[in-house]
Motif scaffolding. Structure first.
Motif, PDB file in Angstrom:
ATOM      1  N   MET A  90      26.572  99.326  83.181  1.00  0.00           N
ATOM      2  CA  MET A  90      26.638  98.726  81.847  1.00  0.00           C
ATOM      3  C   MET A  90      27.993  98.044  81.629  1.00  0.00           C
ATOM      4  N   GLU A  91      29.064  98.670  82.083  1.00  0.00           N
ATOM      5  CA  GLU A  91      30.391  98.073  81.951  1.00  0.00           C
ATOM      6  C   GLU A  91      30.457  96.761  82.719  1.00  0.00           C
ATOM      7  N   LEU A  92      29.957  96.780  83.951  1.00  0.00           N
ATOM      8  CA  LEU A  92      29.985  95.560  84.759  1.00  0.00           C
ATOM      9  C   LEU A  92      29.092  94.479  84.159  1.00  0.00           C
ATOM     10  N   GLN A  93      27.958  94.870  83.607  1.00  0.00           N
ATOM     11  CA  GLN A  93      27.099  93.879  82.957  1.00  0.00           C
ATOM     12  C   GLN A  93      27.806  93.258  81.753  1.00  0.00           C
ATOM     13  N   ASP A  94      28.500  94.080  80.990  1.00  0.00           N
ATOM     14  CA  ASP A  94      29.253  93.555  79.842  1.00  0.00           C
ATOM     15  C   ASP A  94      30.345  92.595  80.300  1.00  0.00           C
ATOM     16  N   ARG A  95      31.039  92.964  81.369  1.00  0.00           N
ATOM     17  CA  ARG A  95      32.096  92.083  81.896  1.00  0.00           C
ATOM     18  C   ARG A  95      31.510  90.782  82.406  1.00  0.00           C
ATOM     19  N   LEU A  96      30.380  90.869  83.096  1.00  0.00           N
ATOM     20  CA  LEU A  96      29.720  89.663  83.601  1.00  0.00           C
ATOM     21  C   LEU A  96      29.254  88.784  82.443  1.00  0.00           C
ATOM     22  N   GLN A  97      28.719  89.410  81.423  1.00  0.00           N
ATOM     23  CA  GLN A  97      28.284  88.649  80.247  1.00  0.00           C
ATOM     24  C   GLN A  97      29.477  87.945  79.606  1.00  0.00           C
ATOM     25  N   SER A  98      30.597  88.644  79.527  1.00  0.00           N
ATOM     26  CA  SER A  98      31.809  88.032  78.968  1.00  0.00           C
ATOM     27  C   SER A  98      32.260  86.849  79.812  1.00  0.00           C
ATOM     28  N   LEU A  99      32.236  87.028  81.129  1.00  0.00           N
ATOM     29  CA  LEU A  99      32.617  85.922  82.016  1.00  0.00           C
ATOM     30  C   LEU A  99      31.645  84.757  81.889  1.00  0.00           C
ATOM     31  N   ASN A 100      30.370  85.043  81.778  1.00  0.00           N
ATOM     32  CA  ASN A 100      29.386  83.973  81.595  1.00  0.00           C
ATOM     33  C   ASN A 100      29.621  83.246  80.271  1.00  0.00           C
ATOM     34  N   ASN A 101      29.981  83.991  79.238  1.00  0.00           N
ATOM     35  CA  ASN A 101      30.286  83.360  77.952  1.00  0.00           C
ATOM     36  C   ASN A 101      31.482  82.418  78.085  1.00  0.00           C
ATOM     37  N   VAL A 102      32.483  82.864  78.852  1.00  0.00           N
ATOM     38  CA  VAL A 102      33.645  81.996  79.094  1.00  0.00           C
ATOM     39  C   VAL A 102      33.193  80.747  79.834  1.00  0.00           C
ATOM     40  N   LEU A 103      32.299  80.918  80.823  1.00  0.00           N
ATOM     41  CA  LEU A 103      31.798  79.746  81.562  1.00  0.00           C
ATOM     42  C   LEU A 103      31.007  78.814  80.647  1.00  0.00           C
ATOM     43  N   TYR A 104      30.203  79.353  79.741  1.00  0.00           N
ATOM     44  CA  TYR A 104      29.453  78.517  78.793  1.00  0.00           C
ATOM     45  C   TYR A 104      30.417  77.704  77.924  1.00  0.00           C
ATOM     46  N   VAL A 105      31.458  78.376  77.437  1.00  0.00           N
ATOM     47  CA  VAL A 105      32.450  77.673  76.612  1.00  0.00           C
ATOM     48  C   VAL A 105      33.136  76.591  77.440  1.00  0.00           C
ATOM     49  N   ALA A 106      33.517  76.932  78.704  1.00  0.00           N
ATOM     50  CA  ALA A 106      34.176  75.957  79.576  1.00  0.00           C
ATOM     51  C   ALA A 106      33.249  74.788  79.854  1.00  0.00           C
ATOM     52  N   GLU A 107      31.965  75.061  80.046  1.00  0.00           N
ATOM     53  CA  GLU A 107      30.983  73.995  80.297  1.00  0.00           C
ATOM     54  C   GLU A 107      30.872  73.086  79.076  1.00  0.00           C
ATOM     55  N   GLU A 108      30.830  73.667  77.899  1.00  0.00           N
ATOM     56  CA  GLU A 108      30.725  72.893  76.660  1.00  0.00           C
ATOM     57  C   GLU A 108      31.972  72.036  76.436  1.00  0.00           C
ATOM     58  N   VAL A 109      33.119  72.620  76.696  1.00  0.00           N
ATOM     59  CA  VAL A 109      34.379  71.913  76.448  1.00  0.00           C
ATOM     60  C   VAL A 109      34.592  70.814  77.477  1.00  0.00           C
ATOM     61  N   SER A 110      34.348  71.113  78.748  1.00  0.00           N
ATOM     62  CA  SER A 110      34.634  70.148  79.811  1.00  0.00           C
ATOM     63  C   SER A 110      33.533  69.112  79.976  1.00  0.00           C
ATOM     64  N   GLY A 111      32.333  69.462  79.596  1.00  0.00           N
ATOM     65  CA  GLY A 111      31.213  68.555  79.795  1.00  0.00           C
ATOM     66  C   GLY A 111      30.664  68.580  81.204  1.00  0.00           C
ATOM     67  N   LEU A 112      31.230  69.387  82.061  1.00  0.00           N
ATOM     68  CA  LEU A 112      30.740  69.514  83.439  1.00  0.00           C
ATOM     69  C   LEU A 112      29.615  70.552  83.479  1.00  0.00           C
ATOM     70  N   ALA A 113      28.609  70.234  84.277  1.00  0.00           N
ATOM     71  CA  ALA A 113      27.505  71.184  84.429  1.00  0.00           C
ATOM     72  C   ALA A 113      27.919  72.291  85.396  1.00  0.00           C
ATOM     73  N   MET A 114      27.768  73.524  84.979  1.00  0.00           N
ATOM     74  CA  MET A 114      28.107  74.674  85.820  1.00  0.00           C
ATOM     75  C   MET A 114      26.843  75.497  86.045  1.00  0.00           C
ATOM     76  N   ASP A 115      26.756  75.985  87.251  1.00  0.00           N
ATOM     77  CA  ASP A 115      25.596  76.837  87.575  1.00  0.00           C
ATOM     78  C   ASP A 115      25.919  78.265  87.146  1.00  0.00           C
ATOM     79  N   ILE A 116      25.358  78.663  86.001  1.00  0.00           N
ATOM     80  CA  ILE A 116      25.606  79.997  85.469  1.00  0.00           C
ATOM     81  C   ILE A 116      24.327  80.807  85.664  1.00  0.00           C
TER      82      ILE A 116
END
Length: 145
Positions: A90-116
């Motif tokens: 559960m801890e690792l899933q939460d951390r992964l979800q947090s990292l994916n959220n960071v990637l979503y934000v980075a994708e939105e900000v940069s406009g680059l498509a990321m494979d999440i």
């Protein structure tokens, strides 16, 4: 006055009717006593056999209870370890979800498509292993009975 004299016989050594009945009665009494003795012996043997069986069953029961206790302790240990692994997952899933959220934000900000990749939820599909390339090893001797 003897039974021979009472019957009026001439004193010969021939057994009288009373003496024959008395002999039969004595033989019957002896036979009955012997039969009763054998019956008591059989009864005592049966009681002894039952007592031995009780002792044996109590011994087996104690052994089974001991094995149940050992298995319960092993089960509790495995359950404890499973709880630790679930908490880590559960801890690792939460951390992964947090990292994916960071990637979503980075994708939105940069406009680059990321494979999440999507995070699999093991509770939704419990029959599917999260790591299918790792076989589960088991043997018949895992549980000693």
């Amino acid at each position: 006055m003897s039974s021979v004299q009472a019957t009026g016989s001439s004193g010969s050594d021939m057994p009288t009717q009373y003496e024959m009945v008395d002999d039969k009665r004595k033989r019957r009494m002896i036979s009955n006593r012997e039969s009763a003795r054998r019956s008591r012996m059989r009864k005592q043997q049966r009681v002894d056999d039952l007592l031995n069986e009780v002792v044996q069953l109590q011994k087996e029961n104690a052994e089974i209870l001991q094995r149940v206790e050992v298995m319960t302790q092993a089960y509790n240990q495995v359950e404890l370890e499973n709880n630790v692994w679930r908490a880590r997952m559960m801890e690792l899933q939460d951390r992964l979800q947090s990292l994916n959220n960071v990637l979503y934000v980075a994708e939105e900000v940069s406009g680059l498509a990321m494979d999440i990749p999507e995070i699999p939820d093991p509770l939704m599909k419990p029959w599917q292993l999260p790591c299918p390339s790792q076989p589960i090893m088991a043997s018949a001797t895992m549980f000693n009975f």
